[in-house]
Design an enzyme around this catalytic site. Structure first.
Site, PDB file in Angstrom:
ATOM      1  N   ASP A 470       0.832  -1.205   0.000  1.00 35.10           N
ATOM      2  CA  ASP A 470       0.000   0.000   0.000  1.00 35.10           C
ATOM      3  C   ASP A 470       0.870   1.261   0.000  1.00 35.10           C
ATOM      4  O   ASP A 470       2.074   1.220   0.319  1.00 35.10           O
ATOM      5  CB  ASP A 470      -0.905  -0.024   1.246  1.00 35.10           C
ATOM      6  CG  ASP A 470      -2.259   0.619   1.006  1.00 35.10           C
ATOM      7  OD1 ASP A 470      -2.392   1.383   0.041  1.00 35.10           O
ATOM      8  OD2 ASP A 470      -3.182   0.371   1.808  1.00 35.10           O
ATOM      9  N   ASP A 540     -10.558   2.224  -3.667  1.00 34.64           N
ATOM     10  CA  ASP A 540     -11.127   1.934  -2.346  1.00 34.64           C
ATOM     11  C   ASP A 540     -12.650   1.953  -2.390  1.00 34.64           C
ATOM     12  O   ASP A 540     -13.299   1.574  -1.416  1.00 34.64           O
ATOM     13  CB  ASP A 540     -10.626   2.957  -1.317  1.00 34.64           C
ATOM     14  CG  ASP A 540      -9.359   2.464  -0.638  1.00 34.64           C
ATOM     15  OD1 ASP A 540      -8.965   1.313  -0.888  1.00 34.64           O
ATOM     16  OD2 ASP A 540      -8.761   3.242   0.139  1.00 34.64           O
TER      17      ASP A 540
END
Ligand code: DGJ
Length: 719
Positions: A470, A540
């Site tokens: 990430d 997301d």
């Protein structure tokens, strides 16, 4: 194939394959111009004469017939009389500009750059070499025309053969000058949870473009720009599409000048860039893939998907991988119990990868928690992660972990011990936080080594099969405490080189490890990262319909295998949209299927639906993961209108058509969807045999539906 012809003091290089030609002429040993790019021409005689003579205000040297600013140059230097945007700006140690390096020769070596690149071992390679008489800087323009594809890869390298330093103040990868202005341009922009929004702009007089100063390719702009002609639509229209294979700052500029000519410059961003090249040192720009073809959006997509599948992504996921990820299941409350339950759930539906997302390490109970120390939280995992990993493996489930290695927080031990490793830290200015975190200085070798060590240990100790990498903040300010003040203009470039180095080393040590590229979703989805990673968390926003818009637009450039699509809750955690389980399942099957919710919240009947869907994904893996994805509707900025794609695979006889209705209408009339791309033959749909011509042209019937955001899928079987 390369043909070379000398005409007086000029040399013409004609690169061609079975479909296109790309023709370059070196004039008088210093102007390097593009004579042609487009469909293959058998031989070139120069019917499109170059603009000779000197127009008002133009600059020329000695007896030159030409002025730089009027030529379709392949690469041009600022301050040499080319008043358009130029690809390059170089200063010697006294800050005198380098103007016209001399042509000194060519070769056809396959120079494979160390930066991420198109892995073409075949193709027509050409390197044109120039040298500046004063600084002895050698500049090579690299070309690789791919076989059987309307595509050329371009990049530039600089080799300091002199005795003094030179400053590279701008070093673009691509300069493209075209003499007509009948083009618009397509780019993609966006933000977190609304990635990949298309934008078509007409080219206005003057300079326009896109830039990333964020230290990452970013969701704000994709490092991509396509010139498209005025007839460009789903299946027709010319395009010249340029994609930078790079994950850091970039810039794409277009200028329409006073003669209606177009210049396009693409490369790393030159703002705050000043790379000092020492004697004997070499600098290579990232590559740009240029695809030039007609056939509209469909061909653009087809070309990019094919090239990236074949030459960029390493295809490590050979068998269906069905992920169960803890993030939306338990967020920061992840612990051993959650994971053991997840393993049971994975078994119920035949998922085969468990990923423990954020929250597994010490002092990490919210976004405000610690990053940088990577020690397992023994309160959450009293037996360590290894217990979970072993149990997963025992059940034939792979095991993966979330990390965000490039970051640290003030609360971490790492910060206390090594605050010189933090990018932008300076006693005199405030700490700039984003999601409460700071970025490590990846330009520093010690930091790279540390991260390689930490990650290797995590992978080995926990027997990881998968890593979710990430990156939840961008760089600011880009200042390294470890480099002297003259070299701060190199930091942003060096950061990305550091990142690539870490990934490269991990790749070497763990060739089978699957790495998911994630940056709050698609915040660093670019061909540079795809060179090292296997799949990407695209957004997301896990609302299936919204993600379908993103994926169908992303398919303009990337193949299906790149996209992770996970089943999530309804109402959705980000936008509260309610979607049926069927809709969420159907739309999660494109790319890499996964589950991001606690399936125990579903009824037994619904759990069986999930299981059936997993089986279906496995059965059609060659289409849903390895297949092509072609647009049946135009690129969309939002989800109100219908969005549809056709999925298939040359090796399979099944075609999927996925259709999202968007906002429904009270006018209940059917619509017709021409399938456009079916290969000639006969296809069975709902038990009836149709010709490809009928389905392609007359189309299939889209029956009206009641209710918003419904989705329908058709399966066609080729007979
Ligand atoms: C952002 C990612 O996109 C999410 O999937 C999740 O991993 C969070 N970060 C964790 O902090």
């Amino acid at each position: 194939m390369l043909r070379i012809k000398e005409v007086g003091s000029n040399i013409i290089f004609h690169l061609s394959n079975n479909c296109v030609s790309y023709i370059i002429e070196v004039i008088d040993g210093h102007f390097v111009v593009k004579r042609y790019l487009g469909i293959k021409i058998p031989y070139f005689k120069g019917s499109n004469e170059l603009d000779k003579g000197h127009h008002a205000f133009s600059v020329y040297s000695g007896n030159d017939e030409f002025s730089a600013t009027n030529l379709p140059l392949e690469y041009s230097f600022s301050q040499n009389g080319d008043y358009r945007i130029t690809g390059c700006s170089i200063l010697n140690k006294k800050r005198m500009p380098l103007l016209f390096p001399n042509y000194i020769g060519f070769n056809q070596d396959k120079n494979i750059p160390t930066l991420p690149h198109i892995r073409a071992s075949q193709g027509t390679f050409l390197n044109l070499i120039f040298e500046d008489q004063n600084t002895h800087l050698r500049i090579t323009l690299h070309y690789c025309l791919l076989d059987n594809s309307p595509s050329i890869v371009r990049w530039v390298s600089f080799n300091n053969k002199g005795k003094s330093i030179v400053h590279l103040c701008k070093a673009a990868s691509l300069e493209l000058n075209l003499s007509n202005s009948d083009w618009s341009y397509l780019t993609f922009h966006g933000t977190h949870a609304n990635e990949f929004v298309p934008s078509f702009c007409r080219i206005n007089d003057g300079i326009q473009g896109i830039v990333s100063t964020r230290g990452a390719s970013s969701p704000q702009y994709q490092p991509f720009m396509a010139l498209v002609d005025k007839n460009f639509n789903l299946t027709s229209g010319r395009f010249i599409a340029c994609h930078l294979i790079w994950s850091g700052d970039f810039k794409f500029n277009i200028e329409k000048d006073q003669y209606d000519s177009i210049s396009l410059i693409a490369g790393i961003n030159n703002e705050n860039f000043d790379y000092i090249l020492n004697p004997d040192q070499k600098f290579t720009t990232p590559q740009v893939l240029v695809v030039f073809n007609d056939g509209g959006l469909a061909n653009l997509s087809k070309n990019f998907q094919q090239i990236y599948s074949k030459y960029l992504i390493q295809n490590r996921i050979t068998d269906p991988l069905i992920t169960l990820n803890t993030w939306e299941m338990s967020y920061f409350k992840v612990n051993e119990e959650v994971c053991l339950k997840a393993i049971k759930n994975a078994k119920k539906v035949n998922a085969n990868l468990l990923v423990v997302d954020d929250g597994w390490f010490v002092n990490r109970n919210s976004e405000k928690g610690q990053l940088g120390d990577w020690k397992v939280d023994r309160e959450k995992f009293p037996n360590g992660l290894r217990k979970v990993s072993d149990l997963a493996h025992k059940n034939k489930i792979k095991f993966g972990l979330w990390v965000e290695p490039e970051m640290g927080t003030v609360s971490s031990q790492l910060f206390k011990k090594h605050n010189d490793w933090i990018l932008g830290l300076n006693k005199k200015s405030p700490l700039l936080l984003s999601r409460n975190q700071l970025v490590l200085d990846l330009s520093k070798l010690e930091v790279q080594k540390y991260l390689i060590r930490i990650l290797s240990t995590l992978i080995k100790e926990n027997k990881l099969d998968y890593l979710k990498w990430d990156f939840n903040r961008q760089l600011a300010p880009v200042f390294s405490q470890n480099i002297n003040s003259q070299r701060q203009g190199e930091v942003s470039y060096r950061y990305v080189i550091g990142l690539y180095h870490i990934l490269q080393e991990l790749r070497k040590e763990f060739p089978k490890l699957i790495i998911e590229n994630c940056a709050s979703g698609g915040g660093r989805l670019d061909p540079g990262m795809l060179f090292y990673t296997d799949q990407t968390w695209v957004s997301d926003l896990t609302d299936a319909v919204a993600r379908f818009r993103i994926i169908s637009n992303l398919a303009t450039l990337y193949p299906l295998e790149v996209f992770s699509s996970h089943l999530s809750k309804s109402p959705n955690d980000q936008d509260g949209r309610l979607l049926s389980l069927e809709t969420r399942l159907t739309l999660s099957m494109m790319g890499s299927f996964g589950i991001e919710m606690d399936i125990n919240s579903l009824s037994e009947a619904d759990i069986q639906k999930v299981k059936k869907c997993v089986e279906c994904f496995k059965e059609h893996f060659e289409i849903l993961h390895n297949g092509y994805c072609l647009p049946l509707t135009p690129l969309r900025k939002n989800i109100e209108k219908p969005i549809s794609v056709l999925l298939g695979n040359q090796k399979k006889n099944i075609i999927w058509v996925v259709y999202s209705y968007g906002i429904t209408s009270a006018v209940h009339v059917p619509k017709y969807l021409p399938l456009r791309y079916l290969d000639k033959g006969e296809y069975k749909l709902n038990g009836i045999k149709y010709s490809s011509e009928e389905l392609n042209c007359a189309g299939i019937t889209v029956k009206p539906v009641i209710g918003d955001f419904k989705v329908h899928t058709w399966y066609l079987k080729r007979i």
